[in-house]
Design a protein around this motif. Structure first.
Motif, PDB file in Angstrom:
ATOM      1  N   ALA A   1       0.864  -1.178   0.000  1.00 32.05           N
ATOM      2  CA  ALA A   1       0.000   0.000   0.000  1.00 32.05           C
ATOM      3  C   ALA A   1       0.895   1.221   0.000  1.00 32.05           C
ATOM      4  O   ALA A   1       1.875   1.291   0.751  1.00 32.05           O
ATOM      5  CB  ALA A   1      -0.916   0.008   1.225  1.00 32.05           C
ATOM      6  N   GLY A   2       0.575   2.193  -0.839  1.00 41.29           N
ATOM      7  CA  GLY A   2       1.421   3.370  -0.935  1.00 41.29           C
ATOM      8  C   GLY A   2       0.623   4.619  -1.224  1.00 41.29           C
ATOM      9  O   GLY A   2      -0.477   4.567  -1.787  1.00 41.29           O
ATOM     10  N   PHE A   3       1.198   5.753  -0.831  1.00 42.37           N
ATOM     11  CA  PHE A   3       0.645   7.065  -1.147  1.00 42.37           C
ATOM     12  C   PHE A   3       1.674   7.833  -1.962  1.00 42.37           C
ATOM     13  O   PHE A   3       2.860   7.826  -1.637  1.00 42.37           O
ATOM     14  CB  PHE A   3       0.316   7.845   0.122  1.00 42.37           C
ATOM     15  N   ALA A   4       1.228   8.508  -3.023  1.00 37.60           N
ATOM     16  CA  ALA A   4       2.108   9.338  -3.839  1.00 37.60           C
ATOM     17  C   ALA A   4       1.461  10.701  -4.052  1.00 37.60           C
ATOM     18  O   ALA A   4       0.242  10.803  -4.230  1.00 37.60           O
ATOM     19  CB  ALA A   4       2.391   8.685  -5.185  1.00 37.60           C
ATOM     20  N   SER A   5       2.282  11.746  -4.028  1.00 39.04           N
ATOM     21  CA  SER A   5       1.773  13.095  -4.263  1.00 39.04           C
ATOM     22  C   SER A   5       1.322  13.286  -5.704  1.00 39.04           C
ATOM     23  O   SER A   5       0.481  14.137  -5.999  1.00 39.04           O
ATOM     24  CB  SER A   5       2.848  14.131  -3.922  1.00 39.04           C
TER      25      SER A   5
ATOM     26  N   GLY B   1       6.590   9.321 -18.644  1.00 38.28           N
ATOM     27  CA  GLY B   1       6.508  10.696 -19.100  1.00 38.28           C
ATOM     28  C   GLY B   1       5.119  11.284 -19.130  1.00 38.28           C
ATOM     29  O   GLY B   1       4.888  12.311 -19.775  1.00 38.28           O
ATOM     30  N   GLU B   2       4.181  10.696 -18.379  1.00 36.00           N
ATOM     31  CA  GLU B   2       2.791  11.151 -18.368  1.00 36.00           C
ATOM     32  C   GLU B   2       2.253  11.090 -16.948  1.00 36.00           C
ATOM     33  O   GLU B   2       2.553  10.153 -16.203  1.00 36.00           O
ATOM     34  CB  GLU B   2       1.938  10.263 -19.276  1.00 36.00           C
ATOM     35  N   GLN B   3       1.456  12.095 -16.568  1.00 29.28           N
ATOM     36  CA  GLN B   3       0.811  12.060 -15.259  1.00 29.28           C
ATOM     37  C   GLN B   3      -0.473  11.256 -15.348  1.00 29.28           C
ATOM     38  O   GLN B   3      -1.369  11.573 -16.134  1.00 29.28           O
ATOM     39  CB  GLN B   3       0.511  13.469 -14.747  1.00 29.28           C
ATOM     40  N   LEU B   4      -0.568  10.223 -14.503  1.00 29.90           N
ATOM     41  CA  LEU B   4      -1.754   9.378 -14.472  1.00 29.90           C
ATOM     42  C   LEU B   4      -2.729   9.788 -13.383  1.00 29.90           C
ATOM     43  O   LEU B   4      -3.905   9.440 -13.440  1.00 29.90           O
ATOM     44  CB  LEU B   4      -1.363   7.911 -14.262  1.00 29.90           C
ATOM     45  N   SER B   5      -2.233  10.495 -12.357  1.00 31.18           N
ATOM     46  CA  SER B   5      -3.095  10.898 -11.249  1.00 31.18           C
ATOM     47  C   SER B   5      -2.369  11.948 -10.426  1.00 31.18           C
ATOM     48  O   SER B   5      -1.138  12.076 -10.495  1.00 31.18           O
ATOM     49  CB  SER B   5      -3.462   9.689 -10.380  1.00 31.18           C
ATOM     50  N   ALA B   6      -3.139  12.711  -9.639  1.00 39.14           N
ATOM     51  CA  ALA B   6      -2.552  13.624  -8.664  1.00 39.14           C
ATOM     52  C   ALA B   6      -2.310  12.821  -7.380  1.00 39.14           C
ATOM     53  O   ALA B   6      -1.735  11.746  -7.433  1.00 39.14           O
ATOM     54  CB  ALA B   6      -3.463  14.832  -8.457  1.00 39.14           C
ATOM     55  N   GLU B   7      -2.733  13.316  -6.228  1.00 36.21           N
ATOM     56  CA  GLU B   7      -2.554  12.545  -4.996  1.00 36.21           C
ATOM     57  C   GLU B   7      -3.265  11.199  -5.153  1.00 36.21           C
ATOM     58  O   GLU B   7      -4.440  11.144  -5.522  1.00 36.21           O
ATOM     59  CB  GLU B   7      -3.102  13.305  -3.805  1.00 36.21           C
ATOM     60  N   THR B   8      -2.529  10.133  -4.851  1.00 37.62           N
ATOM     61  CA  THR B   8      -2.991   8.805  -5.236  1.00 37.62           C
ATOM     62  C   THR B   8      -2.698   7.781  -4.152  1.00 37.62           C
ATOM     63  O   THR B   8      -1.625   7.780  -3.552  1.00 37.62           O
ATOM     64  CB  THR B   8      -2.266   8.347  -6.526  1.00 37.62           C
ATOM     65  N   LEU B   9      -3.667   6.890  -3.937  1.00 36.56           N
ATOM     66  CA  LEU B   9      -3.466   5.682  -3.155  1.00 36.56           C
ATOM     67  C   LEU B   9      -3.245   4.535  -4.128  1.00 36.56           C
ATOM     68  O   LEU B   9      -4.045   4.329  -5.044  1.00 36.56           O
ATOM     69  CB  LEU B   9      -4.681   5.398  -2.275  1.00 36.56           C
TER      70      LEU B   9
ATOM     71  N   ILE C   1      -5.148   1.811  -8.710  1.00 33.42           N
ATOM     72  CA  ILE C   1      -4.826   3.237  -8.628  1.00 33.42           C
ATOM     73  C   ILE C   1      -6.100   3.970  -8.220  1.00 33.42           C
ATOM     74  O   ILE C   1      -7.102   3.919  -8.944  1.00 33.42           O
ATOM     75  CB  ILE C   1      -4.329   3.785  -9.968  1.00 33.42           C
ATOM     76  N   GLN C   2      -6.063   4.644  -7.061  1.00 34.63           N
ATOM     77  CA  GLN C   2      -7.232   5.348  -6.547  1.00 34.63           C
ATOM     78  C   GLN C   2      -6.896   6.828  -6.348  1.00 34.63           C
ATOM     79  O   GLN C   2      -6.260   7.207  -5.376  1.00 34.63           O
ATOM     80  CB  GLN C   2      -7.685   4.745  -5.215  1.00 34.63           C
ATOM     81  N   PRO C   3      -7.302   7.705  -7.289  1.00 29.64           N
ATOM     82  CA  PRO C   3      -7.095   9.139  -7.073  1.00 29.64           C
ATOM     83  C   PRO C   3      -7.808   9.597  -5.809  1.00 29.64           C
ATOM     84  O   PRO C   3      -8.920   9.134  -5.501  1.00 29.64           O
ATOM     85  CB  PRO C   3      -7.700   9.787  -8.328  1.00 29.64           C
ATOM     86  N   LEU C   4      -7.193  10.529  -5.076  1.00 28.70           N
ATOM     87  CA  LEU C   4      -7.725  10.958  -3.789  1.00 28.70           C
ATOM     88  C   LEU C   4      -8.396  12.317  -3.831  1.00 28.70           C
ATOM     89  O   LEU C   4      -8.741  12.865  -2.781  1.00 28.70           O
ATOM     90  CB  LEU C   4      -6.598  10.973  -2.749  1.00 28.70           C
ATOM     91  N   ASP C   5      -8.607  12.856  -5.032  1.00 32.68           N
ATOM     92  CA  ASP C   5      -9.245  14.167  -5.117  1.00 32.68           C
ATOM     93  C   ASP C   5     -10.737  14.080  -5.387  1.00 32.68           C
ATOM     94  O   ASP C   5     -11.367  15.030  -5.861  1.00 32.68           O
ATOM     95  CB  ASP C   5      -8.564  15.058  -6.150  1.00 32.68           C
ATOM     96  N   GLY C   6     -11.347  12.930  -5.088  1.00 31.78           N
ATOM     97  CA  GLY C   6     -12.797  12.818  -5.070  1.00 31.78           C
ATOM     98  C   GLY C   6     -13.426  12.697  -6.440  1.00 31.78           C
ATOM     99  O   GLY C   6     -12.768  12.467  -7.455  1.00 31.78           O
ATOM    100  N   ALA C   7     -14.742  12.878  -6.453  1.00 34.48           N
ATOM    101  CA  ALA C   7     -15.518  12.694  -7.674  1.00 34.48           C
ATOM    102  C   ALA C   7     -15.156  13.711  -8.749  1.00 34.48           C
ATOM    103  O   ALA C   7     -15.424  13.487  -9.934  1.00 34.48           O
ATOM    104  CB  ALA C   7     -17.011  12.778  -7.353  1.00 34.48           C
ATOM    105  N   ALA C   8     -14.574  14.849  -8.355  1.00 32.95           N
ATOM    106  CA  ALA C   8     -14.227  15.897  -9.323  1.00 32.95           C
ATOM    107  C   ALA C   8     -12.891  15.625 -10.008  1.00 32.95           C
ATOM    108  O   ALA C   8     -12.435  16.437 -10.811  1.00 32.95           O
ATOM    109  CB  ALA C   8     -14.171  17.249  -8.629  1.00 32.95           C
ATOM    110  N   SER C   9     -12.253  14.502  -9.707  1.00 36.12           N
ATOM    111  CA  SER C   9     -10.949  14.230 -10.286  1.00 36.12           C
ATOM    112  C   SER C   9     -11.042  14.065 -11.801  1.00 36.12           C
ATOM    113  O   SER C   9     -11.926  13.361 -12.305  1.00 36.12           O
ATOM    114  CB  SER C   9     -10.361  12.950  -9.683  1.00 36.12           C
ATOM    115  N   PRO C  10     -10.122  14.670 -12.550  1.00 35.51           N
ATOM    116  CA  PRO C  10     -10.092  14.440 -14.001  1.00 35.51           C
ATOM    117  C   PRO C  10      -9.386  13.140 -14.366  1.00 35.51           C
ATOM    118  O   PRO C  10      -9.367  12.760 -15.537  1.00 35.51           O
ATOM    119  CB  PRO C  10      -9.302  15.646 -14.507  1.00 35.51           C
ATOM    120  N   PHE C  11      -8.812  12.465 -13.369  1.00 33.05           N
ATOM    121  CA  PHE C  11      -8.071  11.234 -13.613  1.00 33.05           C
ATOM    122  C   PHE C  11      -8.950  10.018 -13.323  1.00 33.05           C
ATOM    123  O   PHE C  11      -9.790  10.040 -12.429  1.00 33.05           O
ATOM    124  CB  PHE C  11      -6.819  11.178 -12.745  1.00 33.05           C
TER     125      PHE C  11
END
Length: 238
Positions: A29-33, A39-47, A69-79
């Motif tokens: 289990a990991g957290f990443a900013s 060379g591509e962003q797949l998510s912002a803050e991520t579990l 991959i679980q983005p942590l910025d909620g339902a408004a996430s573009p990822f």
């Protein structure tokens, strides 16, 4: 797989695949900013969550994993959320390790189509531990190659590493591809006989604006050619 789980997972979990005797389970289990890959962003803050099973055979070590991959910025996430199902074989020799895998990439709750990605990764057992990875997506026809290398050393109870990487991605839809480069500093230490703690910080640069997304109301409004990410992870195996 699309994210190859992350370099931190490769550093803590998959060497156990190659060295395992008999059958074992592993999880991480990991957290990443930010989650930057190829060379591509797949998510912002991520579990990130990984679970797998490995089994030694006469041909090498076979494994199966589920990666989330679980983005942590909620339902408004573009990822998009992502769940990948993988099977693979690790062949180990005194001079190299070869990892061949098939990865079914899915995007729950998104209109993105699932796809099958085939990956071959070669690690050479020499100084700087060169790593060569090639992938091809059987559905989108995306393909690419990445080469990375760097030293590692022991510092107190920590095993640390610095790795530089260079890669290229060709997109199957005919749109412009990208080249990218980056470097990473990481460290890990044992928490117990069966678990490890890892941390990392990484810098990536791309030939196209695919990193450091700025978002508004669930949409990406701006991208840059450079990105920085940091993270922490806990891995265990039994």
């Amino acid at each position: 797989m699309r994210s190859t789980v992350t370099a931190l997972t490769l550093a803590t979990s998959f060497p156990a695949c190659a060295e395992a005797e008999g059958r074992s389970l592993f999880a991480e289990a990991g957290f990443a900013s930010a989650l930057n890959d190829r060379g591509e962003q797949l998510s912002a803050e991520t579990l990130e969550l990984l679970a797998g099973l490995e089994q030694s055979t006469a041909f090498g070590t076979v494994y199966a994993t589920i990666y989330r991959i679980q983005p942590l910025d909620g339902a408004a996430s573009p990822f998009s959320e992502e769940t990948d199902y993988s099977v693979g074989l690790v062949v180990e020799d005194s001079a190299y390790s070869l990892d061949l895998s098939a990865n079914w990439l899915t995007y729950p709750g998104s209109s993105d189509d699932s796809s099958l990605e085939l990956v071959a990764a070669l690690d050479l057992h020499v100084w700087a531990k060169p790593h060569i990875m090639m992938f091809h997506d059987a559905h989108t026809d995306d393909a690419g190659v990445e080469v990375s290398a760097g030293p590692d050393w022991e510092f107190a109870k920590w095993k640390t590493h610095i790795r530089a990487r260079l890669g290229s991605v060709r997109l199957g839809d005919g749109s412009p591809g990208r080249t990218y480069a980056g470097f990473e500093f990481g460290a890990e230490r044992a928490l117990s006989r069966s678990s490890d703690l890892g941390v990392f910080v990484a810098y990536d640069a791309s030939s196209r604006k695919t990193l450091s997304a700025e978002t508004r109301a669930g949409e990406i409004t701006h991208l840059r050619q450079q990105g920085v990410a940091a993270g922490v992870s806990v891995a265990t195996r039994h």
